[in-house]
Motif scaffolding. Sequence first.
Motif, PDB file in Angstrom:
ATOM      1  N   LEU A 131      12.123  -9.966  49.452  1.00 32.73           N
ATOM      2  CA  LEU A 131      11.612 -11.221  49.989  1.00 32.73           C
ATOM      3  C   LEU A 131      10.090 -11.246  49.858  1.00 32.73           C
ATOM      4  O   LEU A 131       9.410 -10.324  50.321  1.00 32.73           O
ATOM      5  CB  LEU A 131      12.014 -11.378  51.452  1.00 32.73           C
ATOM      6  CG  LEU A 131      13.506 -11.637  51.713  1.00 32.73           C
ATOM      7  CD1 LEU A 131      13.856 -11.389  53.176  1.00 32.73           C
ATOM      8  CD2 LEU A 131      13.890 -13.065  51.304  1.00 32.73           C
ATOM      9  N   THR A 132       9.566 -12.282  49.211  1.00 31.41           N
ATOM     10  CA  THR A 132       8.108 -12.378  49.027  1.00 31.41           C
ATOM     11  C   THR A 132       7.509 -13.587  49.730  1.00 31.41           C
ATOM     12  O   THR A 132       6.375 -13.531  50.204  1.00 31.41           O
ATOM     13  CB  THR A 132       7.764 -12.438  47.526  1.00 31.41           C
ATOM     14  OG1 THR A 132       8.470 -13.541  46.926  1.00 31.41           O
ATOM     15  CG2 THR A 132       8.144 -11.140  46.830  1.00 31.41           C
ATOM     16  N   THR A 133       8.249 -14.691  49.815  1.00 33.69           N
ATOM     17  CA  THR A 133       7.716 -15.897  50.458  1.00 33.69           C
ATOM     18  C   THR A 133       7.932 -15.897  51.964  1.00 33.69           C
ATOM     19  O   THR A 133       7.422 -16.771  52.672  1.00 33.69           O
ATOM     20  CB  THR A 133       8.365 -17.162  49.854  1.00 33.69           C
ATOM     21  OG1 THR A 133       9.787 -17.062  49.970  1.00 33.69           O
ATOM     22  CG2 THR A 133       7.993 -17.317  48.392  1.00 33.69           C
ATOM     23  N   TRP A 134       8.671 -14.921  52.443  1.00 35.07           N
ATOM     24  CA  TRP A 134       8.990 -14.806  53.876  1.00 35.07           C
ATOM     25  C   TRP A 134       9.547 -13.419  54.101  1.00 35.07           C
ATOM     26  O   TRP A 134      10.173 -12.848  53.207  1.00 35.07           O
ATOM     27  CB  TRP A 134      10.023 -15.871  54.259  1.00 35.07           C
ATOM     28  CG  TRP A 134      10.544 -15.838  55.663  1.00 35.07           C
ATOM     29  CD1 TRP A 134       9.975 -16.418  56.761  1.00 35.07           C
ATOM     30  CD2 TRP A 134      11.773 -15.243  56.139  1.00 35.07           C
ATOM     31  NE1 TRP A 134      10.754 -16.224  57.877  1.00 35.07           N
ATOM     32  CE2 TRP A 134      11.868 -15.503  57.516  1.00 35.07           C
ATOM     33  CE3 TRP A 134      12.799 -14.519  55.521  1.00 35.07           C
ATOM     34  CZ2 TRP A 134      12.935 -15.063  58.295  1.00 35.07           C
ATOM     35  CZ3 TRP A 134      13.852 -14.079  56.285  1.00 35.07           C
ATOM     36  CH2 TRP A 134      13.928 -14.348  57.652  1.00 35.07           C
ATOM     37  N   LYS A 135       9.310 -12.847  55.268  1.00 35.75           N
ATOM     38  CA  LYS A 135       9.853 -11.534  55.602  1.00 35.75           C
ATOM     39  C   LYS A 135      10.722 -11.650  56.852  1.00 35.75           C
ATOM     40  O   LYS A 135      10.394 -12.398  57.779  1.00 35.75           O
ATOM     41  CB  LYS A 135       8.737 -10.523  55.876  1.00 35.75           C
ATOM     42  CG  LYS A 135       7.822 -10.242  54.689  1.00 35.75           C
ATOM     43  CD  LYS A 135       8.525  -9.455  53.594  1.00 35.75           C
ATOM     44  CE  LYS A 135       7.550  -9.088  52.478  1.00 35.75           C
ATOM     45  NZ  LYS A 135       8.218  -8.343  51.375  1.00 35.75           N
ATOM     46  N   PHE A 136      11.816 -10.916  56.865  1.00 37.48           N
ATOM     47  CA  PHE A 136      12.641 -10.925  58.063  1.00 37.48           C
ATOM     48  C   PHE A 136      11.897 -10.214  59.195  1.00 37.48           C
ATOM     49  O   PHE A 136      11.446  -9.074  59.025  1.00 37.48           O
ATOM     50  CB  PHE A 136      13.992 -10.244  57.829  1.00 37.48           C
ATOM     51  CG  PHE A 136      14.851 -10.281  59.065  1.00 37.48           C
ATOM     52  CD1 PHE A 136      15.491 -11.447  59.432  1.00 37.48           C
ATOM     53  CD2 PHE A 136      14.979  -9.163  59.888  1.00 37.48           C
ATOM     54  CE1 PHE A 136      16.255 -11.502  60.598  1.00 37.48           C
ATOM     55  CE2 PHE A 136      15.740  -9.212  61.043  1.00 37.48           C
ATOM     56  CZ  PHE A 136      16.382 -10.391  61.396  1.00 37.48           C
ATOM     57  N   PRO A 137      11.772 -10.875  60.359  1.00 37.29           N
ATOM     58  CA  PRO A 137      11.025 -10.284  61.477  1.00 37.29           C
ATOM     59  C   PRO A 137      11.887  -9.316  62.307  1.00 37.29           C
ATOM     60  O   PRO A 137      12.473  -9.692  63.318  1.00 37.29           O
ATOM     61  CB  PRO A 137      10.619 -11.505  62.308  1.00 37.29           C
ATOM     62  CG  PRO A 137      11.707 -12.508  62.048  1.00 37.29           C
ATOM     63  CD  PRO A 137      12.170 -12.264  60.632  1.00 37.29           C
ATOM     64  N   LEU A 215      17.320 -14.670  46.206  1.00 35.79           N
ATOM     65  CA  LEU A 215      17.612 -15.054  44.823  1.00 35.79           C
ATOM     66  C   LEU A 215      16.435 -15.816  44.213  1.00 35.79           C
ATOM     67  O   LEU A 215      16.019 -15.525  43.079  1.00 35.79           O
ATOM     68  CB  LEU A 215      18.888 -15.891  44.781  1.00 35.79           C
ATOM     69  CG  LEU A 215      19.444 -16.248  43.396  1.00 35.79           C
ATOM     70  CD1 LEU A 215      20.967 -16.360  43.443  1.00 35.79           C
ATOM     71  CD2 LEU A 215      18.862 -17.564  42.866  1.00 35.79           C
ATOM     72  N   THR A 216      15.884 -16.771  44.949  1.00 30.72           N
ATOM     73  CA  THR A 216      14.786 -17.556  44.386  1.00 30.72           C
ATOM     74  C   THR A 216      13.488 -16.741  44.302  1.00 30.72           C
ATOM     75  O   THR A 216      12.697 -16.931  43.376  1.00 30.72           O
ATOM     76  CB  THR A 216      14.556 -18.841  45.199  1.00 30.72           C
ATOM     77  OG1 THR A 216      14.300 -18.512  46.572  1.00 30.72           O
ATOM     78  CG2 THR A 216      15.772 -19.752  45.120  1.00 30.72           C
ATOM     79  N   ASP A 217      13.283 -15.828  45.253  1.00 31.24           N
ATOM     80  CA  ASP A 217      12.085 -14.982  45.189  1.00 31.24           C
ATOM     81  C   ASP A 217      12.142 -14.030  44.003  1.00 31.24           C
ATOM     82  O   ASP A 217      11.117 -13.720  43.383  1.00 31.24           O
ATOM     83  CB  ASP A 217      11.929 -14.187  46.491  1.00 31.24           C
ATOM     84  CG  ASP A 217      11.298 -15.016  47.602  1.00 31.24           C
ATOM     85  OD1 ASP A 217      10.852 -16.146  47.332  1.00 31.24           O
ATOM     86  OD2 ASP A 217      11.255 -14.537  48.766  1.00 31.24           O
ATOM     87  N   ILE A 218      13.319 -13.548  43.665  1.00 33.65           N
ATOM     88  CA  ILE A 218      13.465 -12.633  42.527  1.00 33.65           C
ATOM     89  C   ILE A 218      13.367 -13.379  41.198  1.00 33.65           C
ATOM     90  O   ILE A 218      12.691 -12.943  40.269  1.00 33.65           O
ATOM     91  CB  ILE A 218      14.807 -11.866  42.602  1.00 33.65           C
ATOM     92  CG1 ILE A 218      14.777 -10.847  43.751  1.00 33.65           C
ATOM     93  CG2 ILE A 218      15.101 -11.150  41.281  1.00 33.65           C
ATOM     94  CD1 ILE A 218      16.100 -10.130  43.974  1.00 33.65           C
ATOM     95  N   THR A 219      14.055 -14.521  41.104  1.00 37.05           N
ATOM     96  CA  THR A 219      14.157 -15.224  39.825  1.00 37.05           C
ATOM     97  C   THR A 219      13.006 -16.199  39.576  1.00 37.05           C
ATOM     98  O   THR A 219      12.780 -16.591  38.430  1.00 37.05           O
ATOM     99  CB  THR A 219      15.472 -16.016  39.745  1.00 37.05           C
ATOM    100  OG1 THR A 219      15.460 -17.060  40.745  1.00 37.05           O
ATOM    101  CG2 THR A 219      16.671 -15.109  39.970  1.00 37.05           C
ATOM    102  N   HIS A 220      12.320 -16.607  40.654  1.00 35.20           N
ATOM    103  CA  HIS A 220      11.261 -17.626  40.554  1.00 35.20           C
ATOM    104  C   HIS A 220      11.797 -18.920  39.946  1.00 35.20           C
ATOM    105  O   HIS A 220      11.091 -19.624  39.233  1.00 35.20           O
ATOM    106  CB  HIS A 220      10.071 -17.096  39.727  1.00 35.20           C
ATOM    107  CG  HIS A 220       9.503 -15.811  40.252  1.00 35.20           C
ATOM    108  ND1 HIS A 220       8.828 -15.723  41.452  1.00 35.20           N
ATOM    109  CD2 HIS A 220       9.539 -14.547  39.749  1.00 35.20           C
ATOM    110  CE1 HIS A 220       8.448 -14.478  41.670  1.00 35.20           C
ATOM    111  NE2 HIS A 220       8.869 -13.736  40.649  1.00 35.20           N
TER     112      HIS A 220
END
Length: 485
Positions: A131-137, A215-220
């Motif tokens: 996860l790059t656009t958000w991290k699980f807290p 999925l979207t963070d990995i594939t962009h």
Amino acid sequence: MKKTIYILFAVFLLSRFDATAQSAGDTLQKKIQLVEKSLVGIIQTEGQPLWTIEERMKHYRLNGVSVAVIHNYKMEWAKGYGWADAAKKIPVTEKTLFQAASISKSLNGVGVLKLVQDGKLDPDKDINQYLTTWKFPYDTVAKNKIITTKNLLSHTAGLTVHGFGGYSHKDTIPTIVQILNGAKPANSDPVRSMFAPGLRSEYSGGGITISQLILTDITHQPYDKFMYEQVLKPMGMTSSTYTQPPVNIKPELLATAYRDNGNEIEGKYNIYPEQAAAGLWTNPTDLSKYIIETQLAYQGKSSKVLNQATTKLRLTPYLDKAAALGVFIDDLEGTKYFQHGGANEGFRCQYFGSLEGGNGVVVMVNSDDGSIMNEIINSVAKVYNFKGLYRSKVYKEVAVDSAVLQSYVGKYEMRPGFNLSITREGNKLYGQATGQGKLDLFAEAQNKFFLKIAPIEIEFIKDDKGKVVTCRVYQGGVNDAKRIE
């Protein structure tokens, strides 16, 4: 002379072929007609007649139903019934698209595992590595345990948010990050830990939504674009889309959503930005292609998206006996099926696919009431002899004296704050749980009753003095309710 004989022989072969094809077509039509008039519920009484699809649609005030049957690794037939849009008189056809609701999670599982198969994602590592656009807290509830992608797909991450209500066409649509944080304009709670990951399966659409972001963070790539190009299109599901709301699709191909009273949902359907959890638009024909590809890949006979090893991983329950990676596995009379159901606002759906033998069924309706689905599945299972899928228990009703019925009347405590009230009207007994509607109870014995709308039985237990003290409820186990009034 030889030429004449050859021509006659060819004509003879063609006539035989035509006769065989016509015979096969007649046989199929008879099977379809038999399915259409052999509906039965999961509960039936002795001597109860079978129903037709038309009768049950009228009974449930359904506008549209769509069905597909898979037999021997082929879609044998697909057919629509009723209206995709009742006001405009647009009929349901095999091409009509319905919201697949939580069935979306099954195809999402294929997409996420495609990343695993391609070496872009380790399903056993901490999701925050991807996860790059958000991290699980993470917090203390997680007890220092990591959440993995396998946890997300099998609902074993211990996360909140069971499902989503969608958004009207007038609403501002939130981003996935806003949804995960429960921030406006999101209409759902934040996705957080309910208990430590890896303990048990607890259904969480919130967890599936995290997998969408992975999925979207990995594939962009936009989620709908990746899923169409890498999952739907290779399997031949070219009529289906994860785009919310759908674009470049003729409006008459989109089923309108209806409440269980038959009223149309405002705007015709809700929008679900939680695409992985609830956003797929599809039909039984396309879902049959997914089921058949899964069956063939499981046998090592196809690999349009996932190979045999990855397919077996997807279909293997992770912690318990049922929850696999995007599907549930049911062992029914020794026959294993992968399956998933779905419930969006104004839509209900269900599919089953056998792990062996290449059989299956898909049913989709554009209503909040999906009761007809089990009835159709029972009919298909009976006609096609799909082992384990026919689930209907036959009861014999008995007469109970009104004085005996009166002895059961009272209030029974299931748990603090949740009671079961038993009432009588004439020679009829009724049960009503706290916050729920009143239900008819039918006698199968002098002290035992059943519901016709659900597999629930109720037994009244007496003490050694002959006084009724306990109401025993059989529903997914045995639950005793103590009489308090």
